[in-house]
Write a protein that holds these residues in place. Structure first.
Motif, PDB file in Angstrom:
ATOM      1  N   ILE A   1       3.514  -0.409  -4.108  1.00  0.00           N
ATOM      2  CA  ILE A   1       4.973  -0.522  -4.183  1.00  0.00           C
ATOM      3  C   ILE A   1       5.591  -0.559  -2.779  1.00  0.00           C
ATOM      4  CG2 ILE A   1       7.079   0.691  -4.908  1.00  0.00           C
ATOM      5  CD1 ILE A   1       5.558  -0.679  -7.200  1.00  0.00           C
TER       6      ILE A   1
ATOM      7  N   PHE B   1       4.495  -5.273 -14.803  1.00  0.00           N
ATOM      8  CA  PHE B   1       3.308  -4.941 -14.015  1.00  0.00           C
ATOM      9  C   PHE B   1       3.606  -3.895 -12.937  1.00  0.00           C
ATOM     10  CE2 PHE B   1       1.698  -8.958 -15.779  1.00  0.00           C
ATOM     11  CZ  PHE B   1       0.467  -8.503 -16.233  1.00  0.00           C
ATOM     12  N   ARG B   2       4.837  -3.940 -12.408  1.00  0.00           N
ATOM     13  CA  ARG B   2       5.246  -2.941 -11.427  1.00  0.00           C
ATOM     14  C   ARG B   2       5.254  -1.547 -12.063  1.00  0.00           C
ATOM     15  NH1 ARG B   2       9.835  -2.544  -7.621  1.00  0.00           N
ATOM     16  NH2 ARG B   2      11.131  -2.136  -9.411  1.00  0.00           N
ATOM     17  N   THR B   3       5.839  -1.467 -13.263  1.00  0.00           N
ATOM     18  CA  THR B   3       5.924  -0.183 -13.969  1.00  0.00           C
ATOM     19  C   THR B   3       4.526   0.370 -14.253  1.00  0.00           C
ATOM     20  OG1 THR B   3       7.958  -0.961 -15.004  1.00  0.00           O
ATOM     21  CG2 THR B   3       6.936   0.978 -15.965  1.00  0.00           C
ATOM     22  N   VAL B   4       3.637  -0.525 -14.727  1.00  0.00           N
ATOM     23  CA  VAL B   4       2.276  -0.079 -15.039  1.00  0.00           C
ATOM     24  C   VAL B   4       1.554   0.364 -13.763  1.00  0.00           C
ATOM     25  CG1 VAL B   4       0.020  -0.837 -15.853  1.00  0.00           C
ATOM     26  CG2 VAL B   4       2.071  -1.489 -17.099  1.00  0.00           C
ATOM     27  N   THR B   5       1.696  -0.420 -12.685  1.00  0.00           N
ATOM     28  CA  THR B   5       1.001  -0.109 -11.444  1.00  0.00           C
ATOM     29  C   THR B   5       1.370   1.278 -10.921  1.00  0.00           C
ATOM     30  OG1 THR B   5       0.951  -2.439 -10.842  1.00  0.00           O
ATOM     31  CG2 THR B   5       0.647  -0.881  -9.060  1.00  0.00           C
ATOM     32  N   PHE B   6       2.642   1.621 -11.058  1.00  0.00           N
ATOM     33  CA  PHE B   6       3.106   2.888 -10.476  1.00  0.00           C
ATOM     34  C   PHE B   6       2.888   4.077 -11.413  1.00  0.00           C
ATOM     35  CE2 PHE B   6       6.300   5.795  -8.578  1.00  0.00           C
ATOM     36  CZ  PHE B   6       5.949   5.664  -7.238  1.00  0.00           C
ATOM     37  N   LEU B   7       2.590   3.800 -12.707  1.00  0.00           N
ATOM     38  CA  LEU B   7       2.502   4.871 -13.714  1.00  0.00           C
ATOM     39  C   LEU B   7       1.627   6.067 -13.310  1.00  0.00           C
ATOM     40  CD1 LEU B   7       3.050   5.941 -16.645  1.00  0.00           C
ATOM     41  CD2 LEU B   7       1.101   4.585 -17.377  1.00  0.00           C
ATOM     42  N   PRO B   8       0.387   5.864 -12.808  1.00  0.00           N
ATOM     43  CA  PRO B   8      -0.451   7.041 -12.520  1.00  0.00           C
ATOM     44  C   PRO B   8       0.134   7.962 -11.448  1.00  0.00           C
ATOM     45  CG  PRO B   8      -1.790   5.054 -12.578  1.00  0.00           C
ATOM     46  CD  PRO B   8      -0.351   4.608 -12.605  1.00  0.00           C
TER      47      PRO B   8
END
Lengths: 306, 275
Positions: A180, A109-116
């Protein structure tokens, strides 16, 4: 005597190693910035410098024909700052806390949250332009399909919704960043505080409000300052979507866009005015510098020690 | 007990909705890049069951697109080389030596961090023209390096300061020159700092379109993000191709991010998080 030559050698070495970096900053940042300041005190015709103008260029910003543009653009910057602080920052905290109490799957979820955050604003801008297109955009299509046809509208094409739509796109691109930062802030808080409160029978909401949130103050300071700087230098997203004139009808105009128009001219006002443009550049710099400086001082004072 | 389960579900729902909000538009982008242009009019959201890979070959075939990518690569890597070398050497000096003017240099670097390059764009334009660096990759590399260096020097100085002083003295007693001390002993120890600086500076440079917009005019010199705007004009009615172009511009960073997400997050939030 020998130690003196050694010292001299060391001094030569020190400056030789500092020089490349310092000179690059000096030539390509410091000197141009100071030159902007000097430009703002001269009259300009196109790219031709005229006589000394005193504060004339600064005063011109508050006179016809720039006054209205300046006030409208500034008000948009203020609205964006407030909207981003209220919506994006609180959602950032919410997502951060949700990630914080998640035991498994945090990494995903961290990776997805920061993706944009890694997306170029050109890509984000075009992608959302299509998403929000009034005829073949998926958003309106979905609204129509679920029976909310009356909600479907030209989001980016009308003055009433263009700026809110831009704030939303900005939210999509950026919300992972405060999330983050706040997550890092939460992780830095000692578990003793939380455990002690739990033993005393405090509820989760109380623990967040009374213990975690006050201890997040340093993260809050950083996010507020960065949001302030970002809001008053807002350029890329409105430029990609609304062009240099803040379409539609100037409803997405910002100070940075106006600065760009004054510097290089634009489709609707053919001639540029480097003097007034530089004055506006100086004003933006003062707003950002003073705002960030005063803001961080005030907020640092409210921070509590762990 | 029920309350606890409810709040737990609520926070999980927050994360799920957030993930969908992030991933659906990205999926829409990828999916649309594989659809026939003609099918968009009938339905904007439809799975590309028969992937039209021809969209991608069409983007690539013009020769423009690969060239844009190459230019972006040259500019990003070129800037990175300048930034890493300058930040390593200046960070080494500021982090490890006490000398006259130390504080002055520190203050100078700090003010460099506060000046937004955008607001100095006009004098920079005139200056680059005068230096014959307008419409040149080298000019852009130097401007990007200058913008990233203040923060990069600060990060590196911090890493150098955190190493124990005994290392230097031990190396000097063994007869190492100052340069050897940096190259053989300290540089390997500050590698994590270099990684952070690299990501911190490279991503915004790769993604930027503003400086190329102002400084690069020749079509064959344009970068990928600047080139996209040209591309959109050319293919404004060919939706499939347009999305394929967007996807191809987005993919390199997405792939790198999926491989190195921890480093990306650390690098891009450097300066905003302590330690």
């Amino acid at each position: 005597m020998q130690s003196r030559t050694l010292k001299q050698q060391q001094r030569k070495f020190i400056w030789a190693f500092l020089a490349p970096g310092i000179l690059t900053i000096l030539v390509f940042t410091t000197i141009p910035a100071l030159t902007t300041l000097s430009y703002s005190f001269f009259k300009w015709t196109g790219f031709q410098r005229g006589g000394f103008a005193g504060f004339e260029n600064f005063q011109n910003l508050f006179r016809y024909p720039w006054r209205n543009q300046f006030v409208a653009a500034l008000s948009h910057n203020v609205i964006v700052f407030i909207a981003v602080m209220l919506i994006q920052t609180s959602l950032g905290i919410l997502i951060a806390y949700a990630l914080f109490r998640l035991k498994r799957g945090q990494r995903f979820f961290r990776t997805v949250t920061f993706l944009p955050v890694i997306f170029s604003l050109v890509i984000v801008g075009y992608m959302w332009q299509v998403m929000l297109n009034s005829y073949f955009g998926p958003i309106n299509k979905i609204l129509t399909d679920i029976g909310l046809e009356s909600w479907a509208q030209p989001w980016l094409g009308q003055t009433s919704t263009a700026l809110p739509a831009l704030v939303f796109i900005n939210l999509w691109r950026w919300v992972g960043f405060p999330a983050i930062i706040f997550l890092a802030g939460l992780n830095a808080i000692s578990h003793d505080f939380i455990e002690a409160a739990q033993i005393d029978g405090a509820k989760e909401g109380q623990i967040f409000r009374k213990i975690l949130f006050p201890l997040l103050a340093p993260s809050m300071t950083i996010i507020t300052i960065l949001t302030f700087i970002g809001a008053f230098e807002w350029f890329d997203l409105p430029y990609v979507i609304g062009g240099t004139v803040g379409s539609p009808a100037g409803s997405t105009d910002t100070l940075a866009l106006m600065f760009y128009r004054l510097s290089f001219g634009s489709a609707d006002s053919v001639s540029n005015d480097i003097g007034v443009g530089s004055a506006l550049g100086v004003i933006i710099f003062i707003i950002v510098g003073v705002g960030a400086g005063v803001g961080s001082n005030l907020m640092r004072r409210r921070e509590v020690e762990q | 007990m029920i309350n606890k389960i409810l709040t737990g579900t609520f926070f999980k729902a927050v994360l799920l909705i957030n993930a969908l909000m992030v991933l659906l538009p990205v999926f829409f982008l990828f999916n649309s890049s594989l659809r026939e242009t003609g099918s968009f009019a009938a339905n904007p959201i439809e799975l590309a069951r028969k992937p039209a890979w021809s969209n991608f070959t069409q983007v690539w075939a013009g020769g423009e697109f690969p060239n844009f990518l190459k230019n972006s690569l040259i500019i990003t890597l070129g800037s990175l080389v300048v930034i890493l070398i300058c930040a390593l050497s200046a960070g080494f000096i500021l982090g490890r030596y006490q000398f006259k003017g130390n504080n002055l240099i520190y203050g100078f670097v700090l003010t460099g961090m506060l000046v937004p390059a955008k607001l100095a764009i006009l004098p920079l334009f005139i200056q680059l023209k005068w230096m014959h660096l307008l419409d040149s990759h080298l000019g852009l590399i130097l401007v990007y390096a200058s913008g990233a260096l203040p923060a990069a020097i600060f990060i590196m100085a911090g890493f150098f300061r955190s190493l124990p002083a005994d290392i230097d003295n031990a190396a000097r007693i063994d007869g190492a020159s100052e340069f050897q001390l940096l190259r053989l002993v300290l540089a390997p120890l500050v590698r994590p700092g270099l990684a952070i600086v690299a990501i911190y500076s490279a991503i915004p440079i790769w993604n930027d379109f503003f400086l190329p917009l102002v400084f690069l005019q020749s079509p064959e010199k344009k970068t990928i993000m600047q080139g996209l705007t040209v591309f959109f004009g050319e293919y404004s009615s060919q939706w499939g191709v347009l999305f394929a172009g967007l996807t191809m511009a987005a993919l390199p960073l997405i792939i790198l991010y999926l491989l190195l997400s921890e480093q990306f997050i650390k690098g891009l939030t450097a300066g905003a998080v302590k330690g």
